[in-house]
Design a protein around this motif. Sequence first.
Motif, PDB file in Angstrom:
ATOM      1  N   ASP B  31     -38.548 -14.975  29.987  1.00 17.61           N
ATOM      2  CA  ASP B  31     -39.505 -14.313  29.103  1.00 17.61           C
ATOM      3  C   ASP B  31     -40.197 -13.123  29.770  1.00 17.61           C
ATOM      4  OD1 ASP B  31     -42.139 -16.859  29.357  1.00 17.61           O
ATOM      5  OD2 ASP B  31     -41.083 -15.660  30.856  1.00 17.61           O
ATOM      6  N   TYR B  32     -39.748 -12.774  30.941  1.00 14.67           N
ATOM      7  CA  TYR B  32     -40.331 -11.611  31.620  1.00 14.67           C
ATOM      8  C   TYR B  32     -39.256 -10.976  32.468  1.00 14.67           C
ATOM      9  CZ  TYR B  32     -44.240  -8.959  33.570  1.00 14.67           C
ATOM     10  OH  TYR B  32     -45.125  -7.969  33.895  1.00 14.67           O
ATOM     11  N   SER B  93     -37.598 -13.715  34.854  1.00 14.33           N
ATOM     12  CA  SER B  93     -38.367 -14.909  35.187  1.00 14.33           C
ATOM     13  C   SER B  93     -38.594 -15.728  33.931  1.00 14.33           C
ATOM     14  CB  SER B  93     -39.706 -14.510  35.801  1.00 14.33           C
ATOM     15  OG  SER B  93     -40.460 -15.637  36.152  1.00 14.33           O
ATOM     16  N   GLY B  94     -38.724 -17.057  34.121  1.00 14.23           N
ATOM     17  CA  GLY B  94     -38.915 -17.933  32.975  1.00 14.23           C
ATOM     18  C   GLY B  94     -40.078 -18.876  33.170  1.00 14.23           C
TER      19      GLY B  94
END
Lengths: 117, 111
Positions: B31-32, B93-94
């Motif tokens: 999500d990033y 990244s999650g």
Amino acid sequence: DAGVIQSPRHEVTEMGQEVTLRCKPISGHDYLFWYRQTMMRGLELLIYFNNNVPIDDSGMPEDRFSAKMPNASFSTLKIQPSEPRDSAVYFCASIPGGDLGPYNEQFFGPGTRLTVL
Amino acid sequence: DQQVKQNSPSLSVQEGRISILNCDYTNSMFDYFLWYKKYPAEGPTFLISISSIKDKNEDGRFTVFLNKSAKHLSLHIVPSQPGDSAVYFCAASGVDDKIIFGKGTRLHILP
């Protein structure tokens, strides 16, 4: 601030020898990461610490690799015994942590180029 | 299994033109996303990032586009300058604290 400091910058050793790489993160940063960069695999995460505690070491390739963070300003990555396939550039990085956690940009050190003959 | 893929090992672009670097990912939990730039004998430095709630983020000459349905992001540099010659790493990244990097794309800006 001096940024993330790594030593030595270059290390040449013979197969079977012990190698210790050192890292000083930026003061006040809560997270510390160790990476390895090779042509074949790119930039791989080996292990990371949060507040000096190892959180995930699943990237450590073998038991020959170990990492410690005895305090907030110092970490070591040790390879014992070293092998030629360990030759790579090893980076240390730190981030402030806090509410953003891992979403903070990582500040990398200049790296240690390791050559194992 | 590589979760973040940069399929072009190198790219050459004329100075003044647009450079487009691509990155694909496989993990829908990311999500990033971040881009880092690396010069020889130096560590990577942060360039630009984007959250999964956005599809575009711009910072000066650098723009990152995110296509979640295609699991694809791209970095646009316009106009390209000689100092942009470097290796560019895409990262994601999650839910955990790890950031996964791609293998990098070497960008050459031609005079």
